[in-house]
Design an enzyme around this catalytic site. Structure first.
Site, short mmCIF file in Angstrom:
data_model
loop_
_atom_site.label_atom_id
_atom_site.label_comp_id
_atom_site.label_asym_id
_atom_site.label_seq_id
_atom_site.Cartn_x
_atom_site.Cartn_y
_atom_site.Cartn_z
N SER A 143 -59.18 21.10 -56.35
CA SER A 143 -58.29 20.30 -56.73
C SER A 143 -56.97 19.80 -55.82
O SER A 143 -57.01 20.43 -54.70
CB SER A 143 -56.73 20.81 -57.63
OG SER A 143 -55.68 20.52 -57.71
N TYR A 203 -52.95 28.81 -59.66
CA TYR A 203 -53.43 27.86 -59.58
C TYR A 203 -53.99 27.11 -58.53
O TYR A 203 -54.89 27.51 -58.16
CB TYR A 203 -53.38 26.36 -60.43
CG TYR A 203 -53.81 25.24 -60.83
CD1 TYR A 203 -54.79 25.96 -61.44
CD2 TYR A 203 -54.05 24.14 -60.31
CE1 TYR A 203 -55.54 24.43 -61.54
CE2 TYR A 203 -55.05 22.98 -59.68
CZ TYR A 203 -55.69 23.42 -61.11
OH TYR A 203 -56.48 22.25 -61.27
#
Ligand SMILES: NC(=O)c1ccc[n+]([C@@H]2O[C@H](COP(=O)([O-])OP(=O)(O)OC[C@H]3O[C@@H](n4cnc5c(N)ncnc54)[C@H](O)[C@@H]3O)[C@@H](O)[C@H]2O)c1
Length: 264
Positions: free
Chosen positions: A153, A166
């Site tokens: 990401s 995350y």
């Protein structure tokens, strides 16, 4: 003039055996479409058995010339990952390309994040990626050829408050990608990470619905003024997995509409 997305065709993907985790939905499903369009055979592994069945049915209808297999299980389960690799080998004879799309979001202020939530994000996003890469690479080393694409990401490259687990798990995926690319280059294996920006999928739709993501703010903050599509990310995957990218390994590749270059 705003140009529209136009998919290209890349060499060396026809007939290759692709193991695609998280392939039932979102970015993983768009990648399944893109590889099937190139004539690759696919084994989709996903925890969501219903979504897996729907995805396989649609892909078989749309791409009758490619073979589509499924395996329902979690990437955090070493035995399930081994079984998915074995099923891929049994169906197609090899595991040529691994796509690790299975991932979860984890948004909570760091002082409120429970240890279980932290562990779940790291377990699925980082440890799951390692388990899959290890199982696939054991086969790829034997065949002296293979490609691994880890979906990380842009939040593995930059910080986003309230997303410690995350961001840390995705930064871990990028670091893992670098080490494995270095370690396995001598075996003919390339390893790259794909770093999407904000992409419209079930995952982000749910966060927008809950008010955790602010769509208007994302659009204003992104130089290109919009969220990306799963198909745009999948296009990067077919390029990176193809023979057009044989000298590309060990890097994190962004597709974010310019999000990370803007500093406000
Ligand atoms: N959508 C975005 O904006 C965005 C941005 C950057 C990175 N990503 C990453 O891309 C990947 C795909 O995201 P998406 O938006 O398509 O999500 P999604 O929720 O639409 O799809 C994820 C898929 O992974 C599966 N999955 C989840 N945990 C699993 C597990 N333990 N084992 C097997 N399968 C599992 C889900 O069932 C689902 O089918 C994730 O790794 C995510 O972190 C997404």
């Amino acid at each position: 003039m705003t140009r529209s997305f136009a998919p290209a065709t890349y060499p060396g993907l026809e007939g290759r055996a692709v193991l695609n985790t998280g392939g039932a939905k979102g970015i993983g499903y768009a990648m399944a479409n893109a590889f099937a369009r190139h004539g690759a055979d696919l084994l989709l592994m996903d925890m969501d058995a219903d979504a897996l069945a729907t995805a396989a049915k649609t892909l078989r209808r749309d791409f009758p010339h490619v073979r589509i297999e499924t395996y329902a299980g979690s990437v955090t389960d070493e035995a399930a990952v081994e079984a998915a690799c074995a099923a891929c080998e049994e169906a197609f004879g090899r595991v040529d390309i691994l796509l690790t799309n299975a991932g979860i979001s984890m948004n909570r202020p760091s002082t409120e994040l429970t240890l279980n939530e932290w562990r779940r994000a790291v377990d699925v996003n980082l440890t799951g990626t390692f388990i899959c890469a290890q199982a696939a690479a054991r086969r790829m080393i034997a065949q002296k050829d293979g490609v691994i694409l880890n979906t990380a990401s842009m939040w593995g490259l930059a910080s986003s408050p309230g997303r410690a687990a995350y961001c840390a798990s995705k930064a871990g995926v990028i670091s893992l990608t670098e080490v494995l690319a270095d370690e396995w280059a001598e075996h003919g294996i390339r390893v790259n990470a794909i770093c999407p920006g904000y992409i419209r999928t079930a995952l982000t739709d749910e966060l927008i619905g809950k008010g955790t993501l602010d769509l208007a703010r994302i659009e204003t903050r992104t130089p290109q003024g919009r969220m990306g599509t799963p198909e745009e990310v999948a296009e990067m995957a077919v390029y990176l997995a193809s023979d057009a990218a044989v000298f590309v390994t060990g890097h994190a590749h962004l597709s974010d509409g310019g999000f990370l270059v803007r500093t406000f």
